[in-house]
Structure formats: structure tokens, C-alpha cells
Design an enzyme around this catalytic site. Structure first.
Site, short mmCIF file in Angstrom:
data_model
loop_
_atom_site.label_atom_id
_atom_site.label_comp_id
_atom_site.label_asym_id
_atom_site.label_seq_id
_atom_site.Cartn_x
_atom_site.Cartn_y
_atom_site.Cartn_z
N SER A 16 0.81 -1.10 0.03
CA SER A 16 0.12 0.13 -0.09
C SER A 16 0.86 1.46 0.08
O SER A 16 1.78 1.45 0.88
CB SER A 16 -0.99 0.08 1.19
OG SER A 16 -1.89 1.39 1.30
N SER A 18 -0.48 4.16 0.68
CA SER A 18 -1.27 4.92 1.45
C SER A 18 -0.38 5.71 2.56
O SER A 18 -0.51 6.87 3.02
CB SER A 18 -2.62 4.36 2.27
OG SER A 18 -3.58 4.07 1.19
N LYS A 67 -13.69 -3.73 2.80
CA LYS A 67 -14.60 -2.55 2.42
C LYS A 67 -15.92 -2.84 2.66
O LYS A 67 -16.77 -2.00 2.84
CB LYS A 67 -14.39 -2.23 0.99
CG LYS A 67 -13.04 -1.72 0.60
CD LYS A 67 -12.79 -1.21 -0.83
CE LYS A 67 -11.38 -0.47 -1.15
NZ LYS A 67 -11.44 0.11 -2.40
N ASN A 88 -14.26 2.60 2.22
CA ASN A 88 -12.98 2.67 2.17
C ASN A 88 -12.34 3.77 3.24
O ASN A 88 -11.29 3.72 3.22
CB ASN A 88 -12.25 2.91 0.70
CG ASN A 88 -12.44 4.42 0.36
OD1 ASN A 88 -13.30 5.11 0.63
ND2 ASN A 88 -11.64 4.65 -0.65
N ASP A 104 -13.49 6.45 -3.24
CA ASP A 104 -13.16 5.98 -4.43
C ASP A 104 -13.89 6.77 -5.60
O ASP A 104 -13.27 7.01 -6.72
CB ASP A 104 -13.13 4.65 -4.47
CG ASP A 104 -11.93 3.85 -3.92
OD1 ASP A 104 -10.92 4.36 -3.59
OD2 ASP A 104 -12.30 2.83 -3.38
N ALA A 128 -15.27 -6.67 -13.81
CA ALA A 128 -16.64 -6.61 -13.14
C ALA A 128 -16.30 -6.68 -11.80
O ALA A 128 -17.23 -7.52 -10.93
CB ALA A 128 -17.51 -7.64 -13.99
N GLY A 129 -15.23 -6.59 -11.26
CA GLY A 129 -14.89 -6.63 -9.70
C GLY A 129 -15.48 -5.53 -8.94
O GLY A 129 -16.23 -4.72 -9.35
N TYR A 216 -1.42 0.67 -10.67
CA TYR A 216 -0.19 1.61 -10.71
C TYR A 216 1.20 0.79 -10.36
O TYR A 216 2.30 1.27 -10.30
CB TYR A 216 -0.37 2.54 -9.44
CG TYR A 216 -0.60 1.93 -8.14
CD1 TYR A 216 0.73 1.61 -7.41
CD2 TYR A 216 -1.65 1.85 -7.43
CE1 TYR A 216 0.44 1.16 -6.14
CE2 TYR A 216 -1.72 1.41 -6.23
CZ TYR A 216 -0.56 0.82 -5.35
OH TYR A 216 -0.78 0.29 -4.21
N GLY A 237 -3.67 4.25 -11.76
CA GLY A 237 -4.09 3.95 -10.34
C GLY A 237 -3.58 5.09 -9.48
O GLY A 237 -4.06 5.22 -8.62
#
Length: 274
Positions: A16, A18, A67, A88, A104, A128-129, A216, A237
Site C-alpha cells: 500500500s 497510503s 470494504k 474505504n 474512491d 466486473a470486480g 499503478y 492507479g
């Protein structure tokens, strides 16, 4: 001096970015008493972690697989999060409430707006996720016509049509074998795992529109490289990650404007170092 804490949770979490983005924001904003960490937390461990949060905690960022699992643990969620049944962002208020949001969706919209994409007459979604449902929610705000989703199974096709009905988006589905057709749309959002779109690189048309590839790492994907090679507008991303993180920082800190440029620069530097 007491510390104010925030963190990203998920499994796996080591990859991550973040912490890089949020810490860059704290430095730029002069929030020397704020810290931002990462924790490897799966669905089984999540309730205990959330229950143990003390008053020093300001917020959480959540990635997969948490999530949806976090929703029953919260005191309320925003309409945006409810629209895709995914949270999220958790903000812990001074009165002890835990409130969930989804950054998001507005993050996708903000990233596109930054590149001058504010309205499109049609769009295509590859995959389609979970990210695809957020893409549809974002498209409900900027797409005035039909969205075509390219998927690998009839079950996934049915799910995307159901999401479209729920979100107010006209969704048509097509088999993944026809995915090259998606590349002629004015806006293409690729939500697939690494490598899934590589075979489409040779099918990029001359003068393509806009591609938003949510990956990304690795970057650029073969499709992204081919897209820019033919003069198309490209978002990756990191664009999504930075814009959704900006909104998280603003919600968690209560400050009106997070430092987008500093956060993006930190993210780019971290990716180059990998």
C-alpha cells in the site's frame, strides 16, 4: 505531546502507498503530532481491531478484503458508500462515532475532471470486480449515455447490469472476447488485474480518447503504453489513489484542502524507488 493516529488496514497490505501519501500530507500541513501506519488485518481480525480503537484515533483507510466487512461495525455510512456497499474510509468523531464513506467514487470523478474529462457521451468498463462498481457509480455522475461492460462470465454480466440499475446507469454487457471494441469508446476504465489487458495493446485505435487504468504497479501496463503512444489521454492507479487520499485526509483532519501536489510527488517517488 499526544499523538493522533490513522492507518490503512487490509490483507495483503505491504504494497500500500497510503502511508506515503498521508504522511506527505501531514508534513505539508504541519501536522507533526499525526501518525499514519499500516496493519495487516483480515476480515476475522477486523472486529477486534475496530473495537480496540481509542480516542487518539482519527480515521482508517480500508482496502480489500475489508470494504464491505467493516460496514456492520460502523454507526453510519454515507449515501455514496451505501450506493456500492463499500467503505474505504472511516472517520472517528470526537463523540465516539465511527462513520464510513467511499472516496474512491468522487476520487475517480476528480481525477478525470483534473484532465478535462467532465462529461462523456458513452463509456466502457473492462472487468466486473469491486472497482468496477465504483467505476459505474462515478460514471453515473459524468456519463450521459450508455456504458458497456466487458466481462468474462454471464454471472458477472448480470451483476454489472444489476449495479447499473441500482446506480441509474444504462449498462450493456459484452463478452470479454470482444473487449477490443471497448477501446473506441470516448472513455475506457480498466479495472482488471495486472496482465489482463496486455493482449489489447495492439488493438488501440489511432487518436484514442481517454483511458483510466486503475493499476499503478506495474506501470505503465502494456495497454497504457500503447494508449499514450497513439496520443490518447491516460490516467493511472496513482491518479485514483492520490485523489481518494486527498478526500480522506480532509475528512480525517477536518482541514479544507489537502496538498494534492505534495501527495502526488511522494507517490511518484515511492513508485520509482520500487
Amino acid at each position: 505531546m499526544s499523538r493522533i493516529r490513522a492507518a490503512v488496514l487490509g490483507s495483503p497490505i505491504e504494497h500500500s502507498l497510503s502511508p506515503v501519501l498521508h504522511r506527505a500530507a501531514y508534513r505539508e500541513l504541519g501536522l507533526d503530532d499525526w501518525s499514519y501506519d499500516r496493519f495487516e488485518i483480515d476480515e476475522a481480525a477486523l472486529p477486534g481491531f475496530v473495537a480496540g480503537l481509542g480516542p487518539e484515533w482519527a480515521g482508517l483507510s480500508l482496502t480489500m478484503p475489508l470494504k464491505r466487512a467493516v460496514i456492520p461495525l460502523l454507526d453510519g455510512i454515507s449515501d455514496t458508500a451505501a450506493s456500492v456497499e463499500a467503505v474505504n474510509t472511516v472517520v472517528l468523531t470526537e463523540d465516539g462515532r465511527r462513520l464510513g464513506d467511499n472516496t474512491d467514487i468522487p476520487g475517480i470523478v476528480a481525477a478525470l475532471n483534473e484532465r478535462g474529462v467532465e462529461k462523456v457521451p458513452a463509456a466502457a468498463v473492462l472487468g466486473a470486480g469491486a472497482t468496477a462498481s465504483s467505476a459505474l457509480a462515478a460514471l453515473s455522475r459524468i456519463c450521459t449515455g450508455e456504458v458497456t461492460a466487458y466481462v468474462r462470465s454471464s454471472a458477472r454480466a448480470a451483476e454489472m447490469r444489476e449495479w447499473g440499475e441500482r446506480l441509474g446507469v444504462a449498462v450493456r454487457t459484452a463478452d470479454w472476447s470482444r473487449a477490443a471494441e471497448a477501446l473506441t469508446a470516448p472513455l475506457v476504465i480498466a479495472t482488471t488485474p495486472a496482465g489482463a489487458t496486455d493482449a489489447l495493446a495492439d488493438a488501440v485505435p489511432d487518436a484514442p480518447g481517454t483511458l483510466f487504468d486503475v493499476l499503478y504497479d506495474p506501470w505503465p501496463t502494456a495497454l497504457a503504453a500503447a494508449w499514450t503512444g497513439r496520443g490518447g489521454t491516460l490516467l493511472g492507479g496513482l491518479d485514483l489513489l492520490v485523489h481518494q487520499a486527498v478526500l480522506q485526509v480532509e475528512q480525517m483532519t477536518g482541514l479544507p484542502e489537502a496538498p494534492l501536489a505534495a501527495m502526488r510527488a511522494a507517490g511518484e517517488a515511492a513508485l520509482r524507488a520500487r
